[in-house]
Scaffold this active site. Structure first.
Site, PDB file in Angstrom:
ATOM      1  N   LEU A   1      40.623  40.829  38.249  1.00 33.60           N
ATOM      2  CA  LEU A   1      39.257  40.999  38.743  1.00 33.60           C
ATOM      3  C   LEU A   1      38.992  39.981  39.848  1.00 33.60           C
ATOM      4  O   LEU A   1      38.142  39.106  39.756  1.00 33.60           O
ATOM      5  CB  LEU A   1      38.266  40.859  37.586  1.00 33.60           C
ATOM      6  CG  LEU A   1      36.876  41.439  37.780  1.00 33.60           C
ATOM      7  CD1 LEU A   1      36.909  42.826  38.411  1.00 33.60           C
ATOM      8  CD2 LEU A   1      36.146  41.523  36.465  1.00 33.60           C
ATOM      9  N   HIS A   2      39.805  40.084  40.908  1.00 33.63           N
ATOM     10  CA  HIS A   2      39.708  39.216  42.073  1.00 33.63           C
ATOM     11  C   HIS A   2      39.797  40.082  43.320  1.00 33.63           C
ATOM     12  O   HIS A   2      40.175  41.246  43.255  1.00 33.63           O
ATOM     13  CB  HIS A   2      40.871  38.203  42.093  1.00 33.63           C
ATOM     14  CG  HIS A   2      40.856  37.304  40.904  1.00 33.63           C
ATOM     15  ND1 HIS A   2      40.038  36.216  40.816  1.00 33.63           N
ATOM     16  CD2 HIS A   2      41.542  37.346  39.743  1.00 33.63           C
ATOM     17  CE1 HIS A   2      40.228  35.621  39.654  1.00 33.63           C
ATOM     18  NE2 HIS A   2      41.141  36.288  38.982  1.00 33.63           N
ATOM     19  N   ALA A   3      39.470  39.511  44.447  1.00 32.83           N
ATOM     20  CA  ALA A   3      39.640  40.150  45.747  1.00 32.83           C
ATOM     21  C   ALA A   3      38.990  41.522  45.811  1.00 32.83           C
ATOM     22  O   ALA A   3      37.826  41.681  45.473  1.00 32.83           O
ATOM     23  CB  ALA A   3      41.121  40.190  46.110  1.00 32.83           C
TER      24      ALA A   3
END
Length: 93
Positions: A14-16
């Site tokens: 759950l990044h970028a």
């Protein structure tokens, strides 16, 4: 209030890009939506990019989505789709 546990299956967790798409999806709904790691009491506003990325959720980990409002079920459905869609497919959308 509705809750759902979802296993994140995007390469970046759950990044970028997945986090960006997640926040954009949250903004489409009127419900109050929060998110946490499945095994944690540290709950953050799902519309906060800083809050979401601070959770440090990786691919294969579970998150708990909490939604309260008239469109809560639809919001959970849409967010689950974002969290379980491979990153390459998110970029095509």
């Amino acid at each position: 209030m509705r809750e759902r546990v979802v296993t994140v299956s995007t390469e970046a967790g759950l990044h970028a890009r997945p986090a960006d798409v997640f926040v954009e999806t949250v903004e489409r709904f009127d419900s109050e939506i929060r998110i946490s790691r499945a095994n944690s009491d540290d709950i953050v506003a799902a519309g906060s990019m800083i809050g979401i990325t601070s959770l440090g959720v990786r691919d294969g980990e579970q998150v708990r989505l909490i939604a309260e409002g008239d469109d809560a079920e639809a919001a959970l459905d849409a967010l689950e789709e974002v969290l379980t869609t491979p990153e390459a497919e998110l970029e095509e959308a």
